[in-house]
Design a protein around this motif. Structure first.
Motif, short mmCIF file in Angstrom:
data_model
loop_
_atom_site.label_atom_id
_atom_site.label_comp_id
_atom_site.label_asym_id
_atom_site.label_seq_id
_atom_site.Cartn_x
_atom_site.Cartn_y
_atom_site.Cartn_z
N VAL A 70 39.27 165.07 65.74
CA VAL A 70 37.89 165.43 65.42
C VAL A 70 37.46 164.61 64.20
O VAL A 70 38.13 164.64 63.17
CB VAL A 70 37.75 166.94 65.13
CG1 VAL A 70 36.38 167.24 64.52
CG2 VAL A 70 37.95 167.74 66.40
N CYS A 71 36.37 163.89 64.34
CA CYS A 71 35.84 163.06 63.25
C CYS A 71 34.67 163.80 62.60
O CYS A 71 33.62 163.97 63.23
CB CYS A 71 35.37 161.71 63.79
SG CYS A 71 36.68 160.72 64.54
N LEU A 72 34.87 164.25 61.37
CA LEU A 72 33.87 165.05 60.67
C LEU A 72 32.77 164.21 60.05
O LEU A 72 31.75 164.75 59.60
CB LEU A 72 34.54 165.90 59.59
CG LEU A 72 35.61 166.88 60.10
CD1 LEU A 72 36.34 167.51 58.93
CD2 LEU A 72 34.98 167.95 60.98
N THR A 73 32.97 162.89 59.99
CA THR A 73 31.94 161.96 59.53
C THR A 73 31.92 160.77 60.49
O THR A 73 32.75 160.66 61.39
CB THR A 73 32.21 161.47 58.10
OG1 THR A 73 33.54 160.96 58.03
CG2 THR A 73 32.07 162.61 57.09
N GLU A 74 30.97 159.87 60.27
CA GLU A 74 30.78 158.79 61.23
C GLU A 74 31.84 157.70 61.16
O GLU A 74 32.24 157.14 62.19
CB GLU A 74 29.40 158.16 61.03
CG GLU A 74 29.11 157.04 62.05
CD GLU A 74 27.76 156.39 61.83
OE1 GLU A 74 26.88 156.60 62.67
OE2 GLU A 74 27.59 155.67 60.83
N GLU A 75 32.31 157.36 59.95
CA GLU A 75 33.13 156.16 59.83
C GLU A 75 34.43 156.19 60.63
O GLU A 75 34.81 155.16 61.21
CB GLU A 75 33.38 155.81 58.35
CG GLU A 75 34.13 156.81 57.52
CD GLU A 75 33.26 157.91 56.99
OE1 GLU A 75 33.82 158.80 56.33
OE2 GLU A 75 32.04 157.88 57.21
N PRO A 76 35.17 157.31 60.74
CA PRO A 76 36.36 157.26 61.59
C PRO A 76 36.01 157.04 63.05
O PRO A 76 36.75 156.37 63.79
CB PRO A 76 37.04 158.61 61.36
CG PRO A 76 35.98 159.51 60.82
CD PRO A 76 35.05 158.62 60.07
N THR A 77 34.87 157.57 63.48
CA THR A 77 34.43 157.35 64.85
C THR A 77 34.16 155.87 65.09
O THR A 77 34.64 155.28 66.08
CB THR A 77 33.16 158.17 65.15
OG1 THR A 77 33.45 159.55 64.99
CG2 THR A 77 32.64 157.90 66.55
N GLU A 78 33.43 155.24 64.18
CA GLU A 78 33.12 153.82 64.35
C GLU A 78 34.38 152.97 64.34
O GLU A 78 34.54 152.04 65.15
CB GLU A 78 32.16 153.34 63.25
CG GLU A 78 31.69 151.91 63.46
CD GLU A 78 30.64 151.46 62.48
OE1 GLU A 78 30.08 150.37 62.70
OE2 GLU A 78 30.37 152.17 61.49
#
Length: 264
Positions: A7-15
């Motif tokens: 689970v990515c709680l902010t955008e940067e790990p997703t990107e």
């Protein structure tokens, strides 16, 4: 193999995970995620920045949640109490962002790919800096992260302004990691430092240059006199991830080079 349900709680790990081809590990994302666009279509949104849908996250059965900074400490604590492993990164500089990418890649078993990706981002920054080295003059830049109260730019933003060819007018505040330590005690300080360019990125709302220009005494600032008030969209610059090192710095560089060309 590393964690399989993140689970990515902010955008940067997703990107970063999408850039590394590891998006199948992501089971939930922040509602503020805009990069890459397909993430919003493919992944359930389970958090904001200071709040999260804890039960929805638990229903996804994550083996890791990734967040950022002290602002998400309460979310992290609750997830830990509920048995979820959590990584809260706290990087605040350009080097910190690059290191974060490498560490995240290693965590999911693609360290080599992550190093190559980070190296490419570093080369891109070096190219931006090389172009900026040819500028005849470096403008003084005031970056505003929020308007009420007025909060100046964080360290990676200040560094990217420098890489793009400008000079941050509040470098001493950029060194402060917490937003509350970057609140301007007196708006007149901006007037005193006479920025040539004002950049605004008000997280979650549109930058209003006419409101900034109307502040008492600000009509004497060179940037206001010459209409050099510009918005940098917050997803491009306020996330400590790849966006800031690519589109974010490029947007700053375009503004600075255009300013310099008018004085060439």
């Amino acid at each position: 193999m590393g964690p399989r349900r993140i689970v990515c709680l902010t955008e940067e790990p997703t990107e970063v995970l999408y850039a590394l081809g590891e998006q199948d590990r992501i089971v939930g994302i922040s509602g503020f995620t805009v990069r890459p666009p397909q993430a919003r279509r493919e992944k359930p949104k389970v958090s904001a920045f200071t709040t999260a849908k804890i039960e929805a996250i638990l229903a996804l059965k994550p083996d890791l949640a990734i967040g950022f900074s002290d602002i998400q400490a309460d979310i992290a604590a609750e997830l830990v109490r509920r048995g979820v492993e959590v990584w809260i990164a706290n990087h605040r500089t350009v080097e910190g962002i690059l290191d974060y990418i490498v560490r995240l890649g290693a965590l999911v078993g693609v360290a080599g790919r992550a190093r190559a990706y980070a190296d490419g981002l570093r080369r891109g920054l070096e190219e931006v800096a090389a172009r900026a080295a040819g500028l005849p003059v470096r403008p003084r830049v005031y970056f505003e992260e929020w308007d009420q109260p007025q909060i100046t730019g964080i360290a990676w933003v200040s560094e990217l302004v420098g890489i793009a060819g400008g000079e941050d007018v509040f470098p001493e505040l950029a060194a402060q990691p917490l937003a509350r330590a970057r609140i301007l005690a007196d708006p007149a300080l901006v007037v005193e430092r006479r920025p040539d360019i004002i950049l605004g990125s008000w997280c979650g709302k549109r930058f209003r240059p006419e409101q900034v220009a109307a502040r008492p005494g600000w009509d004497t600032i060179p940037a206001v006199r010459e209409g050099e008030l510009h918005e940098i969209k917050s997803p491009l610059i306020l996330q400590p991830g790849p966006a800031a090192l690519t589109d974010g710095v490029a947007a700053i560089a375009r503004i600075i080079h255009t300013w310099a060309a008018r004085r060439g």
